[in-house]
Scaffold this motif. Structure first.
Motif, PDB file in Angstrom:
ATOM      1  N   ALA A  20      31.333  37.093  54.342  1.00 55.58           N
ATOM      2  CA  ALA A  20      31.038  38.176  53.399  1.00 55.58           C
ATOM      3  C   ALA A  20      30.478  37.615  52.095  1.00 55.58           C
ATOM      4  CB  ALA A  20      32.293  38.991  53.114  1.00 55.58           C
ATOM      5  N   LEU A  21      29.746  38.465  51.391  1.00 58.37           N
ATOM      6  CA  LEU A  21      29.231  38.146  50.062  1.00 58.37           C
ATOM      7  C   LEU A  21      30.148  38.758  49.007  1.00 58.37           C
ATOM      8  CD1 LEU A  21      25.452  39.046  50.553  1.00 58.37           C
ATOM      9  CD2 LEU A  21      26.423  36.745  50.332  1.00 58.37           C
ATOM     10  N   HIS A  22      30.372  38.012  47.933  1.00 61.39           N
ATOM     11  CA  HIS A  22      31.187  38.530  46.831  1.00 61.39           C
ATOM     12  C   HIS A  22      30.601  39.841  46.293  1.00 61.39           C
ATOM     13  CE1 HIS A  22      33.751  38.559  43.305  1.00 61.39           C
ATOM     14  NE2 HIS A  22      32.670  38.714  42.562  1.00 61.39           N
ATOM     15  N   ASP A  23      29.287  39.946  46.260  1.00 60.34           N
ATOM     16  CA  ASP A  23      28.627  41.151  45.722  1.00 60.34           C
ATOM     17  C   ASP A  23      28.903  42.400  46.555  1.00 60.34           C
ATOM     18  OD1 ASP A  23      27.615  39.611  43.674  1.00 60.34           O
ATOM     19  OD2 ASP A  23      25.591  39.485  44.511  1.00 60.34           O
ATOM     20  N   ASP A  24      29.412  42.245  47.766  1.00 56.93           N
ATOM     21  CA  ASP A  24      29.687  43.393  48.636  1.00 56.93           C
ATOM     22  C   ASP A  24      31.119  43.915  48.504  1.00 56.93           C
ATOM     23  OD1 ASP A  24      27.111  43.561  49.633  1.00 56.93           O
ATOM     24  OD2 ASP A  24      27.525  42.226  51.320  1.00 56.93           O
ATOM     25  N   ILE A  25      31.901  43.353  47.565  1.00 55.93           N
ATOM     26  CA  ILE A  25      33.262  43.860  47.344  1.00 55.93           C
ATOM     27  C   ILE A  25      33.185  45.220  46.664  1.00 55.93           C
ATOM     28  CG2 ILE A  25      35.413  43.575  46.041  1.00 55.93           C
ATOM     29  CD1 ILE A  25      35.237  40.610  46.491  1.00 55.93           C
ATOM     30  N   ILE A  26      33.902  46.172  47.236  1.00 58.82           N
ATOM     31  CA  ILE A  26      34.020  47.509  46.647  1.00 58.82           C
ATOM     32  C   ILE A  26      35.299  47.585  45.822  1.00 58.82           C
ATOM     33  CG2 ILE A  26      34.346  49.963  47.151  1.00 58.82           C
ATOM     34  CD1 ILE A  26      32.663  49.452  49.723  1.00 58.82           C
ATOM     35  N   SER A  27      36.390  47.017  46.358  1.00 52.27           N
ATOM     36  CA  SER A  27      37.683  47.061  45.682  1.00 52.27           C
ATOM     37  C   SER A  27      38.545  45.869  46.090  1.00 52.27           C
ATOM     38  CB  SER A  27      38.416  48.360  46.035  1.00 52.27           C
ATOM     39  OG  SER A  27      39.721  48.353  45.497  1.00 52.27           O
ATOM     40  N   LYS A  28      39.330  45.373  45.124  1.00 51.97           N
ATOM     41  CA  LYS A  28      40.297  44.313  45.395  1.00 51.97           C
ATOM     42  C   LYS A  28      41.715  44.861  45.435  1.00 51.97           C
ATOM     43  CE  LYS A  28      37.641  40.549  43.363  1.00 51.97           C
ATOM     44  NZ  LYS A  28      37.657  39.474  42.359  1.00 51.97           N
ATOM     45  N   ALA A  29      41.855  46.177  45.375  1.00 52.53           N
ATOM     46  CA  ALA A  29      43.165  46.820  45.266  1.00 52.53           C
ATOM     47  C   ALA A  29      43.652  47.382  46.603  1.00 52.53           C
ATOM     48  CB  ALA A  29      43.112  47.926  44.213  1.00 52.53           C
ATOM     49  N   PHE A  30      43.498  46.618  47.676  1.00 50.03           N
ATOM     50  CA  PHE A  30      43.923  47.081  49.001  1.00 50.03           C
ATOM     51  C   PHE A  30      45.051  46.210  49.525  1.00 50.03           C
ATOM     52  CE2 PHE A  30      40.366  49.744  48.708  1.00 50.03           C
ATOM     53  CZ  PHE A  30      40.450  50.700  49.701  1.00 50.03           C
ATOM     54  N   GLN A  31      45.761  46.750  50.479  1.00 46.28           N
ATOM     55  CA  GLN A  31      46.875  46.051  51.108  1.00 46.28           C
ATOM     56  C   GLN A  31      46.535  45.821  52.578  1.00 46.28           C
ATOM     57  OE1 GLN A  31      49.444  45.182  49.212  1.00 46.28           O
ATOM     58  NE2 GLN A  31      50.545  44.165  50.843  1.00 46.28           N
ATOM     59  N   GLY A  32      46.674  44.588  53.024  1.00 46.81           N
ATOM     60  CA  GLY A  32      46.468  44.252  54.430  1.00 46.81           C
ATOM     61  C   GLY A  32      47.799  44.071  55.127  1.00 46.81           C
ATOM     62  N   ARG A  33      47.774  43.552  56.327  1.00 48.55           N
ATOM     63  CA  ARG A  33      49.013  43.280  57.063  1.00 48.55           C
ATOM     64  C   ARG A  33      49.836  42.191  56.376  1.00 48.55           C
ATOM     65  NH1 ARG A  33      45.584  42.928  61.995  1.00 48.55           N
ATOM     66  NH2 ARG A  33      45.706  44.929  63.026  1.00 48.55           N
ATOM     67  N   ASN A  34      49.128  41.222  55.774  1.00 49.13           N
ATOM     68  CA  ASN A  34      49.784  40.040  55.219  1.00 49.13           C
ATOM     69  C   ASN A  34      49.637  39.930  53.711  1.00 49.13           C
ATOM     70  OD1 ASN A  34      50.374  38.944  57.913  1.00 49.13           O
ATOM     71  ND2 ASN A  34      48.163  38.709  58.043  1.00 49.13           N
ATOM     72  N   GLY A  35      49.555  41.042  53.015  1.00 54.44           N
ATOM     73  CA  GLY A  35      49.417  40.987  51.559  1.00 54.44           C
ATOM     74  C   GLY A  35      48.117  41.610  51.089  1.00 54.44           C
TER      75      GLY A  35
END
Length: 106
Positions: A20-35
């Protein structure tokens, strides 16, 4: 001599395949299975698995796990369908778990 600076990338933590490209981040405020996890508009070099309905923190979604195309590590998932109107913006987007990716070219 000036350094050639490329785009800031994220790679698979296991094999360093660019995903992935850093410029394609929409949000850093999500929760995955492992954090913590990041929501991306696009990914590359991943394989999308079969779709399944999954109950997530924000409701029922149809998702498909995404795998690194080189080492087949599960990196996150793709939102295929959101059943709640307020979650429709996630459709077609990708979650990459922070613990499964590493920064490149920073």
């Amino acid at each position: 001599m000036a350094e050639v600076v490329g785009p800031r990338l994220y790679s698979c933590y296991n094999c360093r395949n660019n995903v992935a490209l850093h410029d394609d981040i929409i949000s850093k405020a999500f929760q995955g299975r492992n954090g913590r996890a990041f929501l991306f508009s696009h990914t590359t070099n991943v394989v999308v698995g079969p779709k399944e309905d999954r109950q997530l923190m924000t409701g029922l979604h149809t998702v498909a796990d995404i795998y690194c195309c080189d080492c087949h590590e599960v990196l996150g998932w793709k939102y295929e369908r959101a059943y709640e109107e307020t979650q429709k913006y996630k459709e077609g987007k990708f979650i990459l778990e922070k613990s499964k990716i590493v920064k490149e070219n920073w």
